[in-house]
Design an enzyme around this catalytic site. Structure first.
Site: not given
Length: 82
Positions: A76-78
């Site tokens: 997550r949070d790319l």
């Protein structure tokens, strides 16, 4: 488990822990800085970024993401920002 993940296009994670309710992550030092910093520097100097460099960064990100998928890890949070 994340600390054991190794790939040339993924910043290594050494450990994660909580301080009160805040998640703290200790990762390897990225000598060249991060993507957001490179973009900000180019913008500050009113320089364009070559398409070939952007495609190179994109390919590296895709290879890192593919590795995560291959070893069945969620992500997550790319993002490019800090």
């Amino acid at each position: 488990e994340l600390a054991q993940l190794r790939h040339p296009h993924i910043v290594a994670m050494h450990e994660c822990f909580f301080v009160d309710s805040i998640v703290c992550a200790v990762s390897e030092h990225a000598r060249g800085g991060n993507l957001a910093g490179c973009i900000a520097k180019a913008r500050q100097n009113a320089e364009g970024l070559p398409e070939s460099l952007i495609l190179h960064w994109f390919a590296e990100a895709c290879l890192g993401l593919k590795h995560l998928h291959d070893v069945h890890r969620l992500h997550r949070d790319l993002r490019a920002r800090r």
